[in-house]
Design an enzyme around this catalytic site. Sequence first.
Site, PDB file in Angstrom:
ATOM      1  N   ASP A   1     -26.255  19.348   9.609  1.00  0.00           N
ATOM      2  CA  ASP A   1     -26.744  18.919   8.138  1.00  0.00           C
ATOM      3  C   ASP A   1     -28.136  18.389   8.376  1.00  0.00           C
ATOM      4  O   ASP A   1     -28.139  17.813   9.897  1.00  0.00           O
ATOM      5  CB  ASP A   1     -25.687  17.921   7.511  1.00  0.00           C
ATOM      6  CG  ASP A   1     -24.394  18.649   7.183  1.00  0.00           C
ATOM      7  OD1 ASP A   1     -24.503  19.809   7.018  1.00  0.00           O
ATOM      8  OD2 ASP A   1     -23.402  17.867   7.073  1.00  0.00           O
TER       9      ASP A   1
ATOM     10  N   HIS B   1     -28.742  25.514  10.218  1.00  0.00           N
ATOM     11  CA  HIS B   1     -28.288  24.999   9.074  1.00  0.00           C
ATOM     12  C   HIS B   1     -26.698  25.135   8.430  1.00  0.00           C
ATOM     13  O   HIS B   1     -26.282  24.546   7.678  1.00  0.00           O
ATOM     14  CB  HIS B   1     -29.201  25.310   7.850  1.00  0.00           C
ATOM     15  CG  HIS B   1     -29.278  23.991   6.923  1.00  0.00           C
ATOM     16  ND1 HIS B   1     -28.361  23.020   6.778  1.00  0.00           N
ATOM     17  CD2 HIS B   1     -30.534  23.794   6.231  1.00  0.00           C
ATOM     18  CE1 HIS B   1     -29.078  21.981   6.001  1.00  0.00           C
ATOM     19  NE2 HIS B   1     -29.984  22.422   5.451  1.00  0.00           N
TER      20      HIS B   1
END
Length: 425
Positions: A401, A397
């Site tokens: 995205d 992350h």
Amino acid sequence: MAKFIFKMPDVGEGVAEAEVVEWHIKVGDRVEEDQHLVDVMTDKATIDIESPVAGTVVEVAGEVGDVIAIGSMLLVIEVEGEVSEEQAEAAAEQIEDEMSDADEAEEAVAPEPVRAEPVEAPASPAPAPAPVVVAHKVLASPAVRQRARDLGIDLAEVKPAEDGRVRHGDLDAFLAYNVGSGFGAAGKARADETIKVIGLRKRIAQNMAAAKRHIPHFTYVEECDVTDLETLRAQLNAGRGERPKLTMLPLLIRAICKALPDYPMINARYDDEAGVVTRYGSVHLGMAAQTDSGLMVPVIRDAQAKNLWQLAREIGRLAEGARSGKATSEELSGSTLTITSLGPLGGVATTPVINRPEVAIIGPNRIVERPMFVSDGMGGERIAKRKLMNISISCDHRVVDGHDAASFVQAIKRLIETPALLLVD
């Protein structure tokens, strides 16, 4: 008598230390020149180290699982006469040269060495003759060897089902055939075991811990209808001729490679120390493969440039190399994205751990059949049996995205639900 201090040789460029995987000698043993002393493991390979001199072992550096620095004492051998400084340096240089020559082609997991085991002579009133030594090779993982010892089974008596390596299934078959012979008596509990985590299993543990410690994972799962894809696969296999049989994996890899150009951040590696993401144009796809020694990730180079049959052939070659311990260090490194699948054993959803420093890992799950509402071709719907499969993706992350990960999997879904697109360049 003189003591020869044998130091850990330089076993490869950039290697500062090596882990002891298995000692083949102990203190007090008489060893000959070129005798196999110890197996050590680096980040690149498992390496056999042989004795440069003949003599008696009087000291060893550590136990299995210990890490020894290059140039540190590995063991001490008591030899007859004196060992000159020049002889010691020459012996060390010879071993280092051999390690350097082998570095390019060293197997990532070495086969079990040939062992010499005594065969007891039958009882006789006359003095028993000296034991006859028979050399043979029995390939098996440490877990299989330990289980055989617990059951009192001589691995030499177990016939392997394939490639000469004894597996748990071969032990099960041996037990079934020899039922009533005292092996694995019904209701008898196995003894508790304490197993030291060493070698490849230790490397896997370290890598997985580092991945979970450093990478903030998130996982996205999407359901895909693979009914038409399975039909296409069956049609292609029916006319394959001499070409390898297609499993679902080459078709999925083809879909991944076709979708990736629009999502370059997925096919990347992240150097978090330098703060740099490298996005790759070529897809070097890691293929997680379970072996008796643990999880390995052989790499399909330039997967985007291969057709379905080439992918199938490469998958088979790399999987066999990993299972047999013949995969090279080059074949086990350099992946830019990994796919992991448990095949028919897979659950309906998984949350795979990223193969650091990559930023994503894809996990196709088990195919299940369920009733679904589908178009009847006349503007209405009907219920039909369909083959469904979930695709999981775990991403880093920090650099990927959630929207990009979901969009990428949706692109794969469109391709495999309209499989004719996979055959169009």
